[in-house]
Structures are given as C-alpha cells and as structure tokens.
Write a protein that holds these residues in place. Structure first.
Motif, PDB file in Angstrom:
ATOM      1  N   ARG A 242      59.447  19.096  40.654  1.00 55.05           N
ATOM      2  CA  ARG A 242      59.994  18.375  39.810  1.00 55.05           C
ATOM      3  C   ARG A 242      59.748  16.691  40.247  1.00 55.05           C
ATOM      4  NH1 ARG A 242      66.438  18.539  38.684  1.00 55.05           N
ATOM      5  NH2 ARG A 242      66.546  16.708  37.266  1.00 55.05           N
TER       6      ARG A 242
ATOM      7  N   GLU B 239      61.133  15.443  34.201  1.00 59.34           N
ATOM      8  CA  GLU B 239      62.498  15.188  33.890  1.00 59.34           C
ATOM      9  C   GLU B 239      63.004  15.497  32.532  1.00 59.34           C
ATOM     10  OE1 GLU B 239      65.080  14.215  36.109  1.00 59.34           O
ATOM     11  OE2 GLU B 239      63.606  15.044  37.140  1.00 59.34           O
TER      12      GLU B 239
ATOM     13  N   GLU C  47      63.679  19.040  32.474  1.00 60.88           N
ATOM     14  CA  GLU C  47      64.818  19.420  33.191  1.00 60.88           C
ATOM     15  C   GLU C  47      66.392  18.920  32.366  1.00 60.88           C
ATOM     16  OE1 GLU C  47      65.593  20.837  36.179  1.00 60.88           O
ATOM     17  OE2 GLU C  47      63.472  20.764  37.013  1.00 60.88           O
ATOM     18  N   LYS C  48      66.211  17.732  31.995  1.00 57.48           N
ATOM     19  CA  LYS C  48      67.304  17.336  31.047  1.00 57.48           C
ATOM     20  C   LYS C  48      67.653  18.174  29.826  1.00 57.48           C
ATOM     21  CE  LYS C  48      70.675  14.132  30.263  1.00 57.48           C
ATOM     22  NZ  LYS C  48      71.687  14.072  31.219  1.00 57.48           N
TER      23      LYS C  48
ATOM     24  N   ALA D 102      66.951  21.433  29.642  1.00 59.85           N
ATOM     25  CA  ALA D 102      67.692  22.582  29.954  1.00 59.85           C
ATOM     26  C   ALA D 102      69.210  22.400  30.128  1.00 59.85           C
ATOM     27  CB  ALA D 102      66.771  22.991  31.282  1.00 59.85           C
ATOM     28  N   GLU D 103      69.482  21.118  30.806  1.00 58.90           N
ATOM     29  CA  GLU D 103      70.932  20.934  31.245  1.00 58.90           C
ATOM     30  C   GLU D 103      71.757  20.579  29.849  1.00 58.90           C
ATOM     31  OE1 GLU D 103      72.819  16.681  32.490  1.00 58.90           O
ATOM     32  OE2 GLU D 103      71.211  17.354  33.915  1.00 58.90           O
ATOM     33  N   LEU D 104      71.213  20.052  29.010  1.00 58.35           N
ATOM     34  CA  LEU D 104      71.919  19.855  27.624  1.00 58.35           C
ATOM     35  C   LEU D 104      72.043  21.046  26.836  1.00 58.35           C
ATOM     36  CD1 LEU D 104      70.112  16.415  26.556  1.00 58.35           C
ATOM     37  CD2 LEU D 104      72.392  16.683  27.414  1.00 58.35           C
TER      38      LEU D 104
ATOM     39  N   SER E 104      72.175  24.014  27.943  1.00 60.05           N
ATOM     40  CA  SER E 104      73.080  24.773  28.777  1.00 60.05           C
ATOM     41  C   SER E 104      74.633  24.450  28.186  1.00 60.05           C
ATOM     42  CB  SER E 104      72.914  25.050  30.288  1.00 60.05           C
ATOM     43  OG  SER E 104      73.882  25.961  30.731  1.00 60.05           O
ATOM     44  N   GLU E 105      74.726  23.003  28.323  1.00 59.58           N
ATOM     45  CA  GLU E 105      76.002  22.370  28.164  1.00 59.58           C
ATOM     46  C   GLU E 105      76.531  22.786  26.811  1.00 59.58           C
ATOM     47  OE1 GLU E 105      75.679  18.298  28.890  1.00 59.58           O
ATOM     48  OE2 GLU E 105      75.686  18.633  31.266  1.00 59.58           O
TER      49      GLU E 105
ATOM     50  N   THR F 279      70.062  29.433  28.598  1.00 60.22           N
ATOM     51  CA  THR F 279      69.774  28.754  29.494  1.00 60.22           C
ATOM     52  C   THR F 279      68.153  28.835  29.945  1.00 60.22           C
ATOM     53  OG1 THR F 279      69.866  30.928  30.871  1.00 60.22           O
ATOM     54  CG2 THR F 279      71.809  29.351  31.008  1.00 60.22           C
TER      55      THR F 279
ATOM     56  N   SER G 290      68.638  18.204  21.239  1.00 59.43           N
ATOM     57  CA  SER G 290      68.529  17.778  22.703  1.00 59.43           C
ATOM     58  C   SER G 290      67.233  16.943  23.098  1.00 59.43           C
ATOM     59  CB  SER G 290      68.943  18.825  23.706  1.00 59.43           C
ATOM     60  OG  SER G 290      70.161  19.336  23.459  1.00 59.43           O
TER      61      SER G 290
ATOM     62  N   HIS H 272      66.391  10.078  28.578  1.00 61.89           N
ATOM     63  CA  HIS H 272      66.516  10.407  29.971  1.00 61.89           C
ATOM     64  C   HIS H 272      65.124  10.269  30.719  1.00 61.89           C
ATOM     65  CE1 HIS H 272      67.863  11.815  33.862  1.00 61.89           C
ATOM     66  NE2 HIS H 272      66.652  12.920  33.868  1.00 61.89           N
TER      67      HIS H 272
END
Length: 338
Positions: free
Chosen positions: A34, A39, A42-43, A45-47, A49-50, A57, A256, A263
């Motif tokens: 990472r 980045e 990673e962001k 995937a986070e968004l 999922s949220e 996921t 996203s 980001h």
C-alpha cells in the motif's frame, strides 16, 4: 414453544444465508505494498462498502493474485474483478493509451494528468482495444513526471547519459535511448535488486515509487527537474463483473471514482511537500539541469518519438495523430478552464 423457536431460528438462518448470498465481493489485483500509487483504490473500496452498507466489498491483494505484468490477462479471463496495470509493462496489449507515455508530452501537474487520461480513456479506440481484454476503464493512477535516482557520480550533462544503464519503461525508455542511455524495463518490484546488483546505474520513478521500492535508499543523487515524462497506469474492471452488478452497486462504484481520485491527489500532495526533507535525511544530492540541457534532451527525444509513435499506430489501424491531438487539446481546455 420449541417448534416456534426452531421455526424462528430457521427463518433467521435462511435470511442470513440469503443476505450472504446477495453480497458482492470483488478481488482486486495490485502489487508492491500500500502506497500513494494505490490510495485511490483503497479509498474506492472504503466508499463502495460504506454506500452499500457492506454488501459490496473489495479484497485488495498486493501481489497475491497475479504478477504485475499479467494483471490485464487476469482481467480478460475473469481471474479477478479489478486490477491496476501500467501501459509500459506491455505496450503491445494497450497500444492506444501509450500516447500518454510519450516523452515531454507537456503535462505539468497531476490535475492535468487526470484530465488527459480521462479524455484518452473515453476515446473509442481505447475502449475498443480494452474490450478485447474484457476490460472496462475505471480510473487513472496519476503520477508526476518521472525523475532519476542514481549511484556514483551525478550525470550533470546530457552527454553523461551515454552508456548509462537506466530502469525506464515505454516511452521513457525510448527517450533515454535517444540520448545514448541503455534502458531496461524491469518491473517496479525488481528495480531495487537491479540497482543493488549493478544491473542498472539509475532508476526512473515518480517520488512515491522511489520510497516504496527502496531505490532512494541506494541513491547518491536525484534529478530534480529532468521531467522527461511519466507512465500511465489505469485501474480497470472485468466487463462481465461490472455488468453483473445491480444498478445500486454500479452507482456506488461509479459515483465513488471522483472522490477516490481527489483523495489520491491530496495524499500525493502531502508526499511531495516532504520530498526535499527526505532527500536531505538520506544525503541524496539534488541535480538540476539547465534549460539548455533540457531543451537538447527534448529535441533528441520528443519529436522523433512522437512522429515514430504516430506512424506506428496509424500503420496498425489506431488513430495515433487523433489521440496525440486529443491530449494537446485537452491540456489547452483544462488550462483555459483554470
């Protein structure tokens, strides 16, 4: 009472099973570790999922799913649903986007890199070529202009590049070859070993990669303003996997991308602020070239590379001139808009 409880338990179990079956899980193939270069993934995937309450996921694998030169192949056969690759690793597989790796293209910052990448990715020739790999462009991985770290005495003048063994892929490799250097296209993960063993004298990377892959730790000097070009590394998704998403999942993914890129840019800006301090801490000499030296480099590398690339693409049925013009027109519009 036992029968009622058993029925309730069975219903709950069935509901849990249906919920689990309905969840979407994607595997994502990248490499290294990472870092600033990943980045946005990673962001993303986070968004996602949220936005889907954990129902969509992404499992991001750093080298566990595929070799970095084989990610596009893996996408084509559905070995994983998303991957990152760099055009210079296999220019024959992604010919159209290699316009973005031409030396001295004129891109001066990461915002411009994002703009020209998006324009090129949207071109029918690029989409058609990616379709052959069952791939759909999702977003770019914008990187600054590459510069060299090297061992031994600094290469102060253009003539010093004669015989220099350099790790540089794609159009960058051709640029250095035009001034007498000897390029090799070892992958990012192989660059440190190549430098340590003396296979190469110098390595061309963006700042984050010099840190992530340790080449800065072997360096005696760094070219602060050579800026010969960069590589282009898209993130793609398997077309079948994308089409299998529900409308809500597609919306979560597509909506996203912008935030993930923002980001990435903010994160990279923080790294660049620290770069000079990092050079000082590691006692790496900063080499700056005169405008005359850079112009001489451009004269030898840029025009011949561009003309050769356009001719080669047109011969293969790819609109090389149109793609090159698109990059220049996009730069003009982007600068006018700012």
């Amino acid at each position: 009472m036992n029968k009622m409880l058993s029925g309730a338990a069975l219903a709950a179990l069935s509901l849990a099973f249906v919920s689990e079956a309905a969840a979407t899980e994607w595997n994502v193939s990248v490499w290294g570790k990472r870092r600033a270069f990943t980045e946005h993934i990673e962001k993303l995937a986070e968004l996602v999922s949220e936005k889907t309450d954990g129902e969509f996921t992404m499992n991001i694998s750093y080298g566990g799913l595929s070799k970095n030169r084989e990610n596009l192949d893996g996408i084509s056969i559905g070995a994983f649903e998303m991957a990152q690759f760099c055009a210079g690793y296999h220019p024959d597989k992604n010919r159209a986007i290699t316009v973005l790796e031409l030396p001295f293209l004129g891109v001066s910052n990461l915002d411009e890199e994002v703009a020209v990448s998006r324009a090129v990715y949207d071109h029918p020739a690029v989409q058609e070529e990616m379709a052959q790999w069952n791939a759909r462009m999702l977003m770019t991985s914008p990187m600054p202009q590459y510069n060299l770290v090297g061992t031994g005495e600094p290469r102060q003048e253009l003539g010093d590049f004669e015989g220099m063994r350099v790790r540089a892929t794609g159009g960058l490799g051709e640029a250095f070859e035009a001034v007498g250097a000897v390029p090799t296209s070892v992958t990012a993960t192989e660059a440190y070993n190549a430098m340590e063993s003396g296979v190469v004298d110098t390595v061309a990377f963006a700042q984050h990669a010099h840190l992530s892959f340790g080449t800065i730790n072997k360096a005696d000097w760094w070219t602060a303003n050579l800026n010969p070009g960069t590589v282009n590394c898209p993130v793609v998704v398997n077309t079948d996997a994308y089409e299998a998403l529900s409308p809500e999942e597609k919306e979560a993914l597509d909506s996203s991308v912008e935030e993930a890129i923002d980001h990435y840019l903010a994160n990279y800006a923080e790294l660049l602020k620290k770069w000079d301090t990092i050079l000082e801490e590691k006692s790496v000499q900063k080499v700056e070239y005169s405008p005359e030296t850079i112009e001489a480099f451009k004269a030898k590398a840029a025009d011949p590379a561009r003309e050769s690339w356009i001719k080669d693409m047109e011969a293969q049925g790819i609109p090389g001139q149109e793609l090159y013009d698109l990059v220049q027109e996009t730069l003009e519009k982007h600068r006018a808009g700012n």
